[in-house]
Design an enzyme around this catalytic site. Structure first.
Site, PDB file in Angstrom:
ATOM      1  N   ASN A  94      -8.212 -63.321  63.123  1.00 23.88           N
ATOM      2  CA  ASN A  94      -8.633 -61.836  63.351  1.00 23.88           C
ATOM      3  C   ASN A  94      -7.765 -60.950  62.163  1.00 23.88           C
ATOM      4  O   ASN A  94      -6.843 -61.610  61.712  1.00 23.88           O
ATOM      5  CB  ASN A  94      -8.665 -61.320  64.401  1.00 23.88           C
ATOM      6  CG  ASN A  94      -9.536 -59.876  64.615  1.00 23.88           C
ATOM      7  OD1 ASN A  94     -10.680 -59.748  64.299  1.00 23.88           O
ATOM      8  ND2 ASN A  94      -8.809 -58.904  65.228  1.00 23.88           N
ATOM      9  N   LYS A  95      -8.089 -59.962  62.065  1.00 21.31           N
ATOM     10  CA  LYS A  95      -7.442 -59.141  61.171  1.00 21.31           C
ATOM     11  C   LYS A  95      -5.681 -59.122  61.244  1.00 21.31           C
ATOM     12  O   LYS A  95      -5.166 -59.304  62.249  1.00 21.31           O
ATOM     13  CB  LYS A  95      -7.866 -57.607  61.353  1.00 21.31           C
ATOM     14  CG  LYS A  95      -7.269 -56.719  60.536  1.00 21.31           C
ATOM     15  CD  LYS A  95      -7.258 -56.572  58.862  1.00 21.31           C
ATOM     16  CE  LYS A  95      -8.944 -57.086  58.745  1.00 21.31           C
ATOM     17  NZ  LYS A  95      -8.922 -57.537  57.383  1.00 21.31           N
ATOM     18  N   ASP A  99     -12.780 -63.173  63.429  1.00 19.14           N
ATOM     19  CA  ASP A  99     -13.588 -63.534  62.230  1.00 19.14           C
ATOM     20  C   ASP A  99     -13.901 -64.879  62.268  1.00 19.14           C
ATOM     21  O   ASP A  99     -15.039 -65.528  61.727  1.00 19.14           O
ATOM     22  CB  ASP A  99     -12.798 -63.385  61.133  1.00 19.14           C
ATOM     23  CG  ASP A  99     -12.853 -61.628  61.017  1.00 19.14           C
ATOM     24  OD1 ASP A  99     -12.172 -60.987  61.545  1.00 19.14           O
ATOM     25  OD2 ASP A  99     -13.678 -61.233  60.125  1.00 19.14           O
ATOM     26  N   ARG A 153     -16.576 -63.264  50.592  1.00 20.34           N
ATOM     27  CA  ARG A 153     -15.253 -63.194  51.551  1.00 20.34           C
ATOM     28  C   ARG A 153     -15.298 -64.613  52.302  1.00 20.34           C
ATOM     29  O   ARG A 153     -16.371 -65.161  52.563  1.00 20.34           O
ATOM     30  CB  ARG A 153     -15.730 -61.908  52.600  1.00 20.34           C
ATOM     31  CG  ARG A 153     -15.429 -60.852  51.697  1.00 20.34           C
ATOM     32  CD  ARG A 153     -15.276 -59.594  52.664  1.00 20.34           C
ATOM     33  NE  ARG A 153     -13.893 -59.601  53.154  1.00 20.34           N
ATOM     34  CZ  ARG A 153     -13.535 -58.793  54.358  1.00 20.34           C
ATOM     35  NH1 ARG A 153     -14.257 -57.942  54.888  1.00 20.34           N
ATOM     36  NH2 ARG A 153     -12.305 -58.843  54.602  1.00 20.34           N
ATOM     37  N   GLN A 169      -8.329 -49.936  59.039  1.00 18.19           N
ATOM     38  CA  GLN A 169      -9.742 -49.869  59.885  1.00 18.19           C
ATOM     39  C   GLN A 169      -9.651 -49.304  61.341  1.00 18.19           C
ATOM     40  O   GLN A 169     -10.737 -48.418  61.482  1.00 18.19           O
ATOM     41  CB  GLN A 169     -10.360 -51.178  59.971  1.00 18.19           C
ATOM     42  CG  GLN A 169     -10.880 -51.859  58.438  1.00 18.19           C
ATOM     43  CD  GLN A 169      -9.696 -52.723  57.844  1.00 18.19           C
ATOM     44  OE1 GLN A 169      -8.470 -52.513  58.088  1.00 18.19           O
ATOM     45  NE2 GLN A 169     -10.063 -53.802  57.196  1.00 18.19           N
ATOM     46  N   ARG A 204     -18.190 -54.542  56.336  1.00 19.21           N
ATOM     47  CA  ARG A 204     -17.201 -55.303  56.828  1.00 19.21           C
ATOM     48  C   ARG A 204     -17.484 -55.629  58.295  1.00 19.21           C
ATOM     49  O   ARG A 204     -18.359 -55.206  58.978  1.00 19.21           O
ATOM     50  CB  ARG A 204     -15.810 -55.126  56.444  1.00 19.21           C
ATOM     51  CG  ARG A 204     -15.503 -53.501  56.165  1.00 19.21           C
ATOM     52  CD  ARG A 204     -15.728 -52.722  57.521  1.00 19.21           C
ATOM     53  NE  ARG A 204     -14.782 -53.360  58.305  1.00 19.21           N
ATOM     54  CZ  ARG A 204     -14.777 -53.210  60.065  1.00 19.21           C
ATOM     55  NH1 ARG A 204     -15.736 -52.414  60.396  1.00 19.21           N
ATOM     56  NH2 ARG A 204     -14.166 -53.811  60.514  1.00 19.21           N
ATOM     57  N   GLY A 205     -16.439 -56.689  58.644  1.00 19.69           N
ATOM     58  CA  GLY A 205     -16.835 -57.124  59.938  1.00 19.69           C
ATOM     59  C   GLY A 205     -17.572 -58.135  60.098  1.00 19.69           C
ATOM     60  O   GLY A 205     -18.610 -58.474  59.288  1.00 19.69           O
ATOM     61  N   ALA A 206     -16.974 -59.408  60.624  1.00 17.06           N
ATOM     62  CA  ALA A 206     -17.668 -60.576  60.838  1.00 17.06           C
ATOM     63  C   ALA A 206     -19.065 -60.537  60.786  1.00 17.06           C
ATOM     64  O   ALA A 206     -20.002 -61.003  60.042  1.00 17.06           O
ATOM     65  CB  ALA A 206     -17.012 -61.711  61.651  1.00 17.06           C
TER      66      ALA A 206
HETATM   67  O1  MRU Z   1     -11.483 -57.321  56.603  1.00 16.89           O
HETATM   68  P1  MRU Z   1     -12.635 -56.784  57.737  1.00 16.89           P
HETATM   69  O2  MRU Z   1     -12.584 -55.293  58.065  1.00 16.89           O
HETATM   70  O3  MRU Z   1     -13.715 -57.324  57.697  1.00 16.89           O
HETATM   71  O4  MRU Z   1     -12.124 -57.083  59.318  1.00 16.89           O
HETATM   72  C1  MRU Z   1     -12.455 -57.133  60.253  1.00 16.89           C
HETATM   73  C2  MRU Z   1     -12.084 -57.760  61.598  1.00 16.89           C
HETATM   74  O5  MRU Z   1     -11.012 -58.153  61.485  1.00 16.89           O
HETATM   75  C3  MRU Z   1     -12.659 -57.599  62.775  1.00 16.89           C
HETATM   76  O6  MRU Z   1     -11.715 -57.237  63.690  1.00 16.89           O
HETATM   77  C4  MRU Z   1     -13.637 -58.874  63.162  1.00 16.89           C
HETATM   78  O7  MRU Z   1     -14.656 -58.734  61.978  1.00 16.89           O
HETATM   79  C5  MRU Z   1     -14.211 -58.934  64.498  1.00 16.89           C
HETATM   80  S1  MRU Z   1     -15.147 -57.704  64.743  1.00 16.89           S
HETATM   81  C6  MRU Z   1     -16.585 -57.636  64.777  1.00 16.89           C
END
Ligand code: MRU
Length: 364
Positions: free
Chosen positions: A255-256, A245, A88, A204, A53-55
């Site tokens: 973002n999250k 993201d 996603r 996370q 996970r993570g963009a």
């Molecule tokens: O749902 P996730 O865990 O994929 O969300 C990730 C985030 O929101 C990160 O902050 C985002 O991808 C940027 S970091 C590389």
């Protein structure tokens, strides 16, 4: 600085076994389990179930997923890209990476496509690691300035950084986005301390960011998501640093979930709020984040249940709400550009404005 930090990798391709391997992030922080991803379906599952996970990492995994699909059947380029694109919705890196693969492979004869896709995926991975390292260098300069300014005001010698979610090496090719400047600052001997938002519902921050920072010996303190505003009111946060993201052509940042509330609290308390992102996270096709970014709605069970270790060390999931309670679970929110102090990218720090984004585009 060594950009090939093997201790900061969550996905790699083993050339000897010709296997894609990942750390299964759903098992962290309790178990560091490596799993092999061998098929397109496994790549899709790993993204959907957030083993990766993570963009940036989602985009990289998708690129390897294309390779795995073509290895089985070289005539499935568009079908594989379509399947992966549905995994996603919010992080634009997924689309960005698939477009790059599709455009690069369409003119390659089918029999050579799997190998060409593998090379492209490896390149994406290496480029992201380099981009994150450069983000770290630009962010380090910024953190150093903030610390020196704090010390000049007679403040204590430690810079307190608040971060949300996990924007570290677990979310990227290496280093991370928001955590890269923190790692570089720590390595350069700057005294930094990180407030780690737990980041409900999937935690996370608690399970991944706290684990990463401990692994590198960076001082940190875990806080509940609602604590940030209080800490800022008491002068205990010098800067907020988060990832993204999807960033729009006018500088809005998605973002999250919960990032927006931190930005509001930062604004009210004159705390700088920076966003660190590789330029692959910018969606130049859209301007207004609120109306144009698709926000992922995730499973209700993420909110109504909580996983963790029981007294015997066994991983369990427990209900934390009356059974059957209606749940809403948007995975991301949008922070308007006006609340963002700057965008830290691999090519420098830019204002979160239409002009700033135009300057970035001109560099690419
Ligand atoms: O749902 P996730 O865990 O994929 O969300 C990730 C985030 O929101 C990160 O902050 C985002 O991808 C940027 S970091 C590389």
């Amino acid at each position: 600085m060594n950009n090939n930090r093997d201790d900061m990798r969550t996905l790699w391709y083993d050339d000897n076994s010709r296997q894609l391997q990942i750390i299964d992030q759903t098992q962290l922080p309790h178990t560091r389990k490596v799993v092999v991803i061998d098929t397109l379906e496994q790549a899709c599952d790993a993204i959907v179930h957030m083993q990766v996970r993570g963009a940036p990492l989602i985009g990289i995994t998708a690129a390897f997923g294309v390779h795995l699909a073509l290895k089985r059947d070289p005539d499935t380029l568009s079908a594989a890209c379509e399947t992966l694109a549905k995994t996603r919705p919010t992080a634009v890196n997924l689309q960005w990476s698939l477009t790059r693969l599709a455009e690069g492979l369409v003119s390659v004869p089918p029999v050579q496509r799997a190998e060409a896709a593998l090379e492209m995926a490896k390149t994406l991975l290496a480029e992201d690691a380099d981009a994150c390292s450069d983000i770290g260098d630009f962010g380090l300069a910024l953190l150093r300035d903030l610390l020196e300014a704090k010390q000049a005001r007679g403040g204590e010698a430690t810079l307190n950084v608040l971060t949300h979610c996990n924007a570290g090496w677990l979310a990227t090719g290496a280093w991370g986005t928001a955590l890269a400047p923190i790692y570089k600052a720590h390595l350069a001997g700057l005294s930094v301390h990180v407030w780690v938002d737990e980041t409900r519902p999937r935690n996370q921050g608690a399970s991944l960011t706290a684990w990463e920072l401990a692994h590198s010996g960076v001082p940190h303190t875990l806080i509940v998501d609602n604590a940030g505003g209080h800490l800022m009111q008491h002068g205990l946060v010098d800067v907020c640093l988060v990832g993204s993201d999807r960033t729009t052509a006018h500088g809005d940042v998605c973002n999250k979930i919960g990032t927006y509330l931190k930005a509001l609290a930062a604004f009210d308390n004159q705390v700088p709020f920076y966003v660190a992102l590789p330029t692959s996270t910018i969606d130049f096709a859209i301007e207004d984040g609120l109306s144009e970014i698709p926000i992922e709605e995730r499973a209700a069970s993420e909110v109504s249940y909580m996983p963790g270790l029981d007294d015997t060390g066994k991983l369990r999931s427990v209900a934390i709400a009356p059974l059957g309670t209606r749940v809403s679970n948007a995975g991301f929110d949008v922070t308007p550009a006006r609340l963002v102090s700057g965008l830290i990218t691999e090519i420098g720090v830019f204002p979160a404005t239409a002009e700033g984004l135009m300057d970035i585009k001109a560099w690419l």
